[in-house]
Design an enzyme around this catalytic site. Structure first.
Site, PDB file in Angstrom:
ATOM      1  N   ASN A  19       0.833  -1.198   0.000  1.00  0.00           N
ATOM      2  CA  ASN A  19       0.000   0.000   0.000  1.00  0.00           C
ATOM      3  C   ASN A  19       0.873   1.256   0.000  1.00  0.00           C
ATOM      4  O   ASN A  19       1.733   1.431   0.867  1.00  0.00           O
ATOM      5  CB  ASN A  19      -0.907  -0.015   1.238  1.00  0.00           C
ATOM      6  N   ASN A  80       9.445  10.447   3.667  1.00  0.00           N
ATOM      7  CA  ASN A  80       9.544  10.504   5.122  1.00  0.00           C
ATOM      8  C   ASN A  80      10.701  11.362   5.620  1.00  0.00           C
ATOM      9  O   ASN A  80      10.788  11.642   6.812  1.00  0.00           O
ATOM     10  CB  ASN A  80       9.685   9.089   5.686  1.00  0.00           C
ATOM     11  N   LYS A 203      14.567  47.726 -13.816  1.00  0.00           N
ATOM     12  CA  LYS A 203      13.462  47.497 -12.879  1.00  0.00           C
ATOM     13  C   LYS A 203      12.305  48.423 -13.237  1.00  0.00           C
ATOM     14  O   LYS A 203      12.463  49.631 -13.363  1.00  0.00           O
ATOM     15  CB  LYS A 203      13.942  47.775 -11.456  1.00  0.00           C
ATOM     16  N   HIS A 215      26.398  48.023 -21.030  1.00  0.00           N
ATOM     17  CA  HIS A 215      27.157  47.506 -19.891  1.00  0.00           C
ATOM     18  C   HIS A 215      27.054  48.421 -18.673  1.00  0.00           C
ATOM     19  O   HIS A 215      27.005  49.642 -18.780  1.00  0.00           O
ATOM     20  CB  HIS A 215      28.650  47.319 -20.231  1.00  0.00           C
ATOM     21  N   ASN A 238      16.439  57.249  -9.479  1.00  0.00           N
ATOM     22  CA  ASN A 238      14.982  57.270  -9.323  1.00  0.00           C
ATOM     23  C   ASN A 238      14.508  57.476  -7.891  1.00  0.00           C
ATOM     24  O   ASN A 238      13.329  57.729  -7.670  1.00  0.00           O
ATOM     25  CB  ASN A 238      14.385  55.962  -9.865  1.00  0.00           C
ATOM     26  N   SER A 257      28.477  58.055 -21.466  1.00  0.00           N
ATOM     27  CA  SER A 257      28.944  57.206 -20.362  1.00  0.00           C
ATOM     28  C   SER A 257      28.946  57.958 -19.039  1.00  0.00           C
ATOM     29  O   SER A 257      29.256  59.147 -18.974  1.00  0.00           O
ATOM     30  CB  SER A 257      30.360  56.700 -20.661  1.00  0.00           C
TER      31      SER A 257
END
Length: 309
Positions: A19, A80, A203, A215, A238, A257
């Protein structure tokens, strides 16, 4: 019936059903029979006793009241401890990987590739070793993902390359090239044919088609137009210590840059910033700004310095 292993004294000469612990019980019968389960010598109530009770009760139409369903060993094994959990997860991963490979996906090293059950992958996509595809991620056709990339709850269109990068809760258009070592955080939306190079973090920002962020740059809470060039070391500043602010950059803008774009800020179409500029005021379309703080020195020209493709 079912005999508990510690109470079984019988010696078996051949294969014996075991079982697994998984069962389906008719609810109406269970509600009437559950009170008849006796207490064991260990002071426990064995759910498996219900099998014997059902067999004894029978069915009025002479159908078998108990049906045995066989299963492969890896399906029937119990869990288990952490070792057995890891073995079970390995078996599930193997079946998931086999399903994708038979559907036309190339897994270079299936044992080093981790794909969640709800992930969708298009045909002729190649997944390199060390890659994890998690959550409800969708990968298009003819992509190349990895090595050592993580994509979670994201949508990746056709012909996308992701090298050694992390993408979470983002949308990436067709023909985009990402990495190595880029990070797309939640809310990033990348239009087709964009290049996102090494050590770029994005983001909550929309990046227009044909834009290049080569880069070592951070683009957060921003809206970039088409064909923008972002030079190395450029940052959308930000956060002012209290609140997040938005940066809007038009089409065909050239960011020199090490430019610091202090939000809230808008750069008009075709504008340019010189290398090292700290931009604190909006830049009109077609104008060039340089310095700290940045000031307008004239109309943008192709010869303005500060770029780094």
């Amino acid at each position: 019936g079912i005999v508990e292993a510690h109470e079984d004294t019988k010696v078996y000469s051949g294969p014996t059903p075991v079982n697994s612990g998984a069962c389906v019980i008719q609810r109406s019968w269970l509600e009437s029979a559950i009170g008849d389960v006796p207490i064991s010598s260990k002071g426990e109530y064995y759910l498996t006793t219900l099998v014997e009770l059902a067999a004894r009760a029978g069915l009025p139409d002479e159908r078998d009241p108990v049906l045995l369903v066989t299963a492969p060993e890896e399906v029937a094994l119990g869990i288990n401890d952490r070792v057995e959990l890891a073995n079970a997860e390995q078996g599930i991963r193997r079946r998931i990987n086999e399903r994708h490979m038979r559907a036309g996906v190339t897994l270079v090293d299936p044992d080093a590739t981790y794909i969640d059950a709800d992930v969708s992958i298009g045909a002729d996509t190649r997944i390199d070793p060390g890659t994890m595809l998690l959550g409800k991620t969708t990968i298009g056709n003819q992509c190349r993902i990895g090595p050592n990339s993580v994509i979670e709850d994201s949508q990746i269109d056709d012909n996308v390359v992701v090298r050694s990068s992390w993408i979470e809760s983002s949308v990436v258009g067709a023909g985009v090239d990402i990495g190595p070592f880029a990070h797309l955080r939640p809310g990033a939306s990348i239009a087709p044919n964009v290049h996102i190079g090494n050590y770029v973090e994005i983001k909550n920002a929309r990046i227009g088609s044909g834009t290049q962020i080569g880069h070592v740059s951070y683009i957060g809470d921003a809206d970039l137009g088409e064909r923008v060039n972002v030079g190395a070391g450029s940052i959308t500043c930000n956060f002012d210590g209290v609140a997040k602010h938005h940066t809007t950059i038009g089409n065909d803008v050239f960011i020199g840059s090490d430019s610091m774009l202090v939000a809230p800020l808008t750069l008009g179409d075709g504008s340019r910033t010189g290398a090292g500029a700290v931009v604190t005021k909006n830049v009109p379309a077609g104008k060039t700004v340089v310095g700290i703080p940045a000031r307008i020195i004239g109309s943008a020209t192709k010869s303005a310095d500060g770029g780094n493709k």
